[in-house]
Write an enzyme that holds these catalytic residues in place. Structure first.
Site, PDB file in Angstrom:
ATOM      1  N   ARG A  23     -40.936  45.252  41.405  1.00  0.00           N
ATOM      2  CA  ARG A  23     -41.722  43.910  41.007  1.00  0.00           C
ATOM      3  C   ARG A  23     -40.557  43.041  39.965  1.00  0.00           C
ATOM      4  NH1 ARG A  23     -46.168  46.655  37.831  1.00  0.00           N
ATOM      5  NH2 ARG A  23     -44.443  48.067  37.355  1.00  0.00           N
ATOM      6  N   GLN A  50     -40.566  34.641  10.893  1.00  0.00           N
ATOM      7  CA  GLN A  50     -40.342  33.454  11.714  1.00  0.00           C
ATOM      8  C   GLN A  50     -39.797  33.669  12.932  1.00  0.00           C
ATOM      9  OE1 GLN A  50     -39.046  29.779   9.887  1.00  0.00           O
ATOM     10  NE2 GLN A  50     -37.659  29.334  11.769  1.00  0.00           N
ATOM     11  N   ASP A  51     -40.263  33.466  14.237  1.00  0.00           N
ATOM     12  CA  ASP A  51     -39.495  33.561  15.483  1.00  0.00           C
ATOM     13  C   ASP A  51     -39.172  31.919  15.876  1.00  0.00           C
ATOM     14  OD1 ASP A  51     -39.794  36.110  15.569  1.00  0.00           O
ATOM     15  OD2 ASP A  51     -41.137  36.250  17.356  1.00  0.00           O
ATOM     16  N   HIS A  65     -23.104  29.575  10.572  1.00  0.00           N
ATOM     17  CA  HIS A  65     -24.198  29.100   9.786  1.00  0.00           C
ATOM     18  C   HIS A  65     -24.620  30.344   8.800  1.00  0.00           C
ATOM     19  CE1 HIS A  65     -25.614  26.289  12.885  1.00  0.00           C
ATOM     20  NE2 HIS A  65     -24.664  25.660  12.250  1.00  0.00           N
ATOM     21  N   LYS A  74     -31.655  38.397  10.213  1.00  0.00           N
ATOM     22  CA  LYS A  74     -32.343  37.900  11.451  1.00  0.00           C
ATOM     23  C   LYS A  74     -31.897  38.969  12.638  1.00  0.00           C
ATOM     24  CE  LYS A  74     -29.438  34.186  11.177  1.00  0.00           C
ATOM     25  NZ  LYS A  74     -28.866  32.878  11.491  1.00  0.00           N
ATOM     26  N   HIS A 121     -23.441  33.267  10.875  1.00  0.00           N
ATOM     27  CA  HIS A 121     -23.857  33.700  12.327  1.00  0.00           C
ATOM     28  C   HIS A 121     -23.346  32.467  13.193  1.00  0.00           C
ATOM     29  CE1 HIS A 121     -26.872  33.555  15.419  1.00  0.00           C
ATOM     30  NE2 HIS A 121     -26.158  34.581  15.523  1.00  0.00           N
ATOM     31  N   TYR A 134     -34.401  34.062  17.645  1.00  0.00           N
ATOM     32  CA  TYR A 134     -34.067  34.668  16.513  1.00  0.00           C
ATOM     33  C   TYR A 134     -35.395  34.917  15.637  1.00  0.00           C
ATOM     34  CZ  TYR A 134     -30.714  30.882  17.039  1.00  0.00           C
ATOM     35  OH  TYR A 134     -29.784  30.081  17.536  1.00  0.00           O
ATOM     36  N   ASP A 170     -22.209  20.594  12.603  1.00  0.00           N
ATOM     37  CA  ASP A 170     -21.027  21.820  12.887  1.00  0.00           C
ATOM     38  C   ASP A 170     -19.607  21.291  13.087  1.00  0.00           C
ATOM     39  OD1 ASP A 170     -22.904  23.803  13.120  1.00  0.00           O
ATOM     40  OD2 ASP A 170     -23.253  23.919  15.077  1.00  0.00           O
TER      41      ASP A 170
END
Length: 191
Positions: A23, A50-51, A65, A74, A121, A134, A170
């Site tokens: 499957r 938080q996701d 960052h 994270k 990161h 994240y 950035d």
């Protein structure tokens, strides 16, 4: 799920063990008990609030960052495609201050990277598209944002692909030396 340590203190790589059949596959992408045991703090998994998810095109770099104040933990994984995920230790008291590691995260190995507070990161998308998920332990506070240019020579980060799309934030990120000033460290002090 297997847990591996890295050469950077407190940073973990979590490797799920998928079950494949005709499957497709099934895998557990997170297990609070295993995570809590690995970080050595019962209930640590409950600290995630938080996701978030991003989608990036091949060559895109997002980073580098970080978060000031008490930092931000994270848990990062790539749900689609592949990325080279890079972190830099910015904890002044750490024996690994200024050091970095790179880990490939992809949708075949399901590897996760646990990034504790006190790290920069970033990542580069290695496939046509890459979705990065994240799990973060505190709400975003823009007043605590930290950033360093992904191509700062003092960081010496090596990106495997030519740089693709990159945000204005950035592109104009400050230097490593500017971060040292913000952390009130002498220039070049990496111990």
């Amino acid at each position: 799920m297997r847990v591996k340590t890295t050469e950077l203190p407190d940073v973990l790589v979590l490797v799920p063990e998928p079950f494949f059949d005709e499957r497709g596959f099934f895998t557990r992408t997170f297990d609070a008990g295993i995570f809590d045991s690995a970080v050595g703090r019962p209930g640590a998994s409950a600290e995630f609030l938080q996701d978030s998810q991003s989608r990036s095109r091949r060559g895109t770099i997002r980073g580098m960052h970080g978060r000031g104040g008490r930092g931000e933990a994270k848990l990062v994984r790539c749900a689609r495609g592949a990325v080279l995920d890079v972190i830099v230790d910015i904890r002044p008291e750490s024996p690994a201050f200024g050091k970095s590691i790179a880990v490939t995260l992809d949708d075949e190995t399901f590897t996760h990277l646990y990034v504790p507070p006190g790290f920069l990161h970033g990542f580069q998308a290695l496939t046509e598209y890459a979705d990065v998920c994240y799990r973060i332990d505190r709400p975003h506070d823009p007043t605590e944002d930290l950033a360093v240019a992904h191509d700062d020579p003092d960081l010496g980060l090596e990106w495997p692909l030519p740089v693709g799309p990159i945000s204005e934030r950035d592109r104009s990120a400050p230097s490593w030396d500017a971060l040292l000033d913000r952390l009130d460290l002498p220039y070049g002090d990496t111990n």
